[in-house]
Design a protein around this motif. Structure first.
Motif, PDB file in Angstrom:
ATOM      1  N   ALA A  19       0.836  -1.209   0.000  1.00 21.27           N
ATOM      2  CA  ALA A  19       0.000   0.000   0.000  1.00 21.27           C
ATOM      3  C   ALA A  19       0.868   1.255   0.000  1.00 21.27           C
ATOM      4  O   ALA A  19       0.644   2.189  -0.782  1.00 21.27           O
ATOM      5  N   LEU A  20       1.875   1.270   0.869  1.00 24.54           N
ATOM      6  CA  LEU A  20       2.725   2.460   0.972  1.00 24.54           C
ATOM      7  C   LEU A  20       3.523   2.664  -0.313  1.00 24.54           C
ATOM      8  O   LEU A  20       3.681   3.793  -0.786  1.00 24.54           O
ATOM      9  N   LYS A  21       3.989   1.572  -0.901  1.00 23.94           N
ATOM     10  CA  LYS A  21       4.786   1.682  -2.136  1.00 23.94           C
ATOM     11  C   LYS A  21       3.933   2.212  -3.283  1.00 23.94           C
ATOM     12  O   LYS A  21       4.339   3.123  -4.013  1.00 23.94           O
ATOM     13  N   ILE A  22       2.723   1.650  -3.440  1.00 25.47           N
ATOM     14  CA  ILE A  22       1.854   2.101  -4.534  1.00 25.47           C
ATOM     15  C   ILE A  22       1.496   3.578  -4.332  1.00 25.47           C
ATOM     16  O   ILE A  22       1.563   4.382  -5.266  1.00 25.47           O
ATOM     17  N   ALA A  23       1.145   3.945  -3.095  1.00 28.50           N
ATOM     18  CA  ALA A  23       0.755   5.341  -2.839  1.00 28.50           C
ATOM     19  C   ALA A  23       1.899   6.293  -3.189  1.00 28.50           C
ATOM     20  O   ALA A  23       1.689   7.348  -3.810  1.00 28.50           O
ATOM     21  N   GLU A  24       3.104   5.909  -2.811  1.00 28.34           N
ATOM     22  CA  GLU A  24       4.257   6.768  -3.118  1.00 28.34           C
ATOM     23  C   GLU A  24       4.480   6.841  -4.638  1.00 28.34           C
ATOM     24  O   GLU A  24       4.669   7.922  -5.194  1.00 28.34           O
ATOM     25  N   ASP A  25       4.410   5.692  -5.293  1.00 31.48           N
ATOM     26  CA  ASP A  25       4.673   5.640  -6.744  1.00 31.48           C
ATOM     27  C   ASP A  25       3.675   6.451  -7.564  1.00 31.48           C
ATOM     28  O   ASP A  25       4.029   6.998  -8.605  1.00 31.48           O
ATOM     29  N   GLY A  44      -4.858  -2.118  10.103  1.00 33.01           N
ATOM     30  CA  GLY A  44      -5.153  -1.217  11.225  1.00 33.01           C
ATOM     31  C   GLY A  44      -5.379   0.215  10.767  1.00 33.01           C
ATOM     32  O   GLY A  44      -4.957   0.616   9.691  1.00 33.01           O
ATOM     33  N   LEU A  45      -6.032   0.971  11.646  1.00 32.28           N
ATOM     34  CA  LEU A  45      -6.415   2.346  11.319  1.00 32.28           C
ATOM     35  C   LEU A  45      -5.202   3.273  11.155  1.00 32.28           C
ATOM     36  O   LEU A  45      -5.277   4.310  10.482  1.00 32.28           O
ATOM     37  N   GLY A  46      -4.077   2.855  11.742  1.00 31.49           N
ATOM     38  CA  GLY A  46      -2.843   3.657  11.668  1.00 31.49           C
ATOM     39  C   GLY A  46      -2.351   3.861  10.243  1.00 31.49           C
ATOM     40  O   GLY A  46      -1.589   4.796   9.961  1.00 31.49           O
ATOM     41  N   ILE A  47      -2.810   3.023   9.321  1.00 30.30           N
ATOM     42  CA  ILE A  47      -2.384   3.154   7.915  1.00 30.30           C
ATOM     43  C   ILE A  47      -2.825   4.508   7.342  1.00 30.30           C
ATOM     44  O   ILE A  47      -2.187   5.048   6.440  1.00 30.30           O
ATOM     45  N   ILE A  48      -3.900   5.063   7.882  1.00 26.73           N
ATOM     46  CA  ILE A  48      -4.398   6.343   7.359  1.00 26.73           C
ATOM     47  C   ILE A  48      -3.335   7.429   7.540  1.00 26.73           C
ATOM     48  O   ILE A  48      -3.008   8.156   6.608  1.00 26.73           O
ATOM     49  N   ARG A  49      -2.759   7.518   8.739  1.00 30.57           N
ATOM     50  CA  ARG A  49      -1.748   8.550   8.978  1.00 30.57           C
ATOM     51  C   ARG A  49      -0.485   8.266   8.164  1.00 30.57           C
ATOM     52  O   ARG A  49       0.144   9.185   7.635  1.00 30.57           O
ATOM     53  N   GLU A  50      -0.134   7.009   8.036  1.00 27.62           N
ATOM     54  CA  GLU A  50       1.068   6.687   7.238  1.00 27.62           C
ATOM     55  C   GLU A  50       0.896   7.107   5.785  1.00 27.62           C
ATOM     56  O   GLU A  50       1.793   7.678   5.169  1.00 27.62           O
ATOM     57  N   LEU A  51      -0.292   6.847   5.237  1.00 26.82           N
ATOM     58  CA  LEU A  51      -0.529   7.184   3.822  1.00 26.82           C
ATOM     59  C   LEU A  51      -0.694   8.681   3.606  1.00 26.82           C
ATOM     60  O   LEU A  51      -0.476   9.173   2.493  1.00 26.82           O
ATOM     61  N   SER A 195      -7.505  -1.065 -11.818  1.00 33.08           N
ATOM     62  CA  SER A 195      -6.754  -0.732 -13.042  1.00 33.08           C
ATOM     63  C   SER A 195      -5.396  -0.130 -12.706  1.00 33.08           C
ATOM     64  O   SER A 195      -4.494  -0.137 -13.539  1.00 33.08           O
ATOM     65  N   ILE A 196      -5.269   0.387 -11.484  1.00 33.91           N
ATOM     66  CA  ILE A 196      -3.960   0.925 -11.072  1.00 33.91           C
ATOM     67  C   ILE A 196      -3.220  -0.083 -10.183  1.00 33.91           C
ATOM     68  O   ILE A 196      -2.110  -0.501 -10.511  1.00 33.91           O
ATOM     69  N   TYR A 197      -3.856  -0.527  -9.070  1.00 28.24           N
ATOM     70  CA  TYR A 197      -3.054  -1.312  -8.120  1.00 28.24           C
ATOM     71  C   TYR A 197      -2.766  -2.729  -8.587  1.00 28.24           C
ATOM     72  O   TYR A 197      -1.866  -3.374  -8.060  1.00 28.24           O
ATOM     73  N   ARG A 198      -3.510  -3.211  -9.594  1.00 30.35           N
ATOM     74  CA  ARG A 198      -3.202  -4.545 -10.131  1.00 30.35           C
ATOM     75  C   ARG A 198      -2.326  -4.487 -11.381  1.00 30.35           C
ATOM     76  O   ARG A 198      -1.975  -5.526 -11.944  1.00 30.35           O
ATOM     77  N   ARG A 203       2.314   3.034 -11.428  1.00 28.64           N
ATOM     78  CA  ARG A 203       2.662   4.411 -11.780  1.00 28.64           C
ATOM     79  C   ARG A 203       2.332   4.700 -13.256  1.00 28.64           C
ATOM     80  O   ARG A 203       1.736   5.714 -13.591  1.00 28.64           O
ATOM     81  N   LYS A 204       2.713   3.751 -14.119  1.00 32.58           N
ATOM     82  CA  LYS A 204       2.443   3.922 -15.556  1.00 32.58           C
ATOM     83  C   LYS A 204       0.924   3.936 -15.802  1.00 32.58           C
ATOM     84  O   LYS A 204       0.419   4.758 -16.566  1.00 32.58           O
ATOM     85  N   ALA A 205       0.211   3.029 -15.135  1.00 32.50           N
ATOM     86  CA  ALA A 205      -1.247   2.964 -15.315  1.00 32.50           C
ATOM     87  C   ALA A 205      -1.901   4.270 -14.874  1.00 32.50           C
ATOM     88  O   ALA A 205      -2.780   4.809 -15.563  1.00 32.50           O
TER      89      ALA A 205
END
Ligand code: O7E
Length: 221
Positions: A19-25, A44-51, A195-198, A203-205
């Motif tokens: 998740a973090l890699k895709i969001a950054e890319d 966990g809910l903590g992912i919201i702040r990380e993203l 269409s993006i995360y798969r 990034r290209k998509a």
């Protein structure tokens, strides 16, 4: 939420690192990231702040309860760092008011689902979608969720709400909707997941869909 690419990533993966890699890319090509049950239940809910380091976060919990419970849910969502929450409209005005009240305390936004993009969305929700859209406008919501699989419905809803509310629209790509058609029909943002995360290269998509939106339905923009 600033409108640049007119695209929101639906990050429905269940692995934190992925998740973090895709969001950054893809952050350069999306205006926000939508986080829902698949990712939050897995990590966990903590992912919201990380993203939120990469983009504004829309918490998609389709909140649909009595006002008091909605109030409690929205407090948790905004304490976790979300910039907006998605709630169902069919539960009625008092339930929606509870969400909007909490959002305004935190200076955050509420999106209301008026009707849904899958075939079953036409069964029960679509017949009341326009009434939900009117209620959301009267209640002072920030935006609506309307189906990218039915651009004609986005157009009809835009006609009802005018410029009062924004429209975010899921159903592009994997569900058959075309991003530029939905923006042309009156959506402010399309929501794109699989269409993006798969894709081999998310990034290209994301870059390609952003370019398609910029070019417009017939590539004429
Ligand atoms: O089909 P995908 O993979 O591009 O993902 C679409 C995302 O939008 C996914 O998270 C799904 O849960 C969500 N969604 C719909 O597909 N249709 C709807 O009608 C509503 C939503 C939704 O997110 O509601 C709140 C925006």
């Amino acid at each position: 939420m600033e409108k640049k690419s007119c695209m929101i990533l639906a990050l429905d993966v269940s692995d934190r690192e992925e998740a973090l890699k895709i969001a950054e890319d893809v952050s350069e090509f999306v205006d926000a990231v939508k986080v829902g049950y698949p990712l939050v239940l897995a990590t966990g809910l903590g992912i919201i702040r990380e993203l939120s380091e990469f983009a504004p976060i829309i918490a998609d919990f389709k909140v649909a309860d009595i006002p008091n419970t909605n109030h409690l849910i929205c407090e948790q969502v905004f304490e976790a760092g979300a910039d907006a929450v998605i709630v169902q409209g069919f539960t009625g005005r008092d339930s929606l008011d509870a969400c909007i009240e909490v959002a305004s305390e935190y200076g955050k936004d509420v999106f209301v689902v008026s009707e849904m993009s899958h075939p079953g969305g036409a069964e029960f929700l679509q017949p009341v979608g326009e009434a939900i859209a009117r209620m959301a406008a009267q209640a002072g919501a920030f935006g609506l969720v309307a189906p990218a699989t039915r651009p004609e419905r986005v157009k009809a809803i835009r006609k009802i709400i005018g410029d009062k509310l924004t429209i975010i629209s899921p159903g592009v790509g994997a569900q058959g909707g075309k991003a530029s058609d939905v923006i042309a029909a009156g959506a402010d943002w399309v929501i794109v997941g699989r269409s993006i995360y798969r894709a081999d290269s998310p990034r290209k998509a994301a870059r390609e869909i952003a370019a398609e939106i910029e070019a417009g339905p017939n590539g004429e923009n």
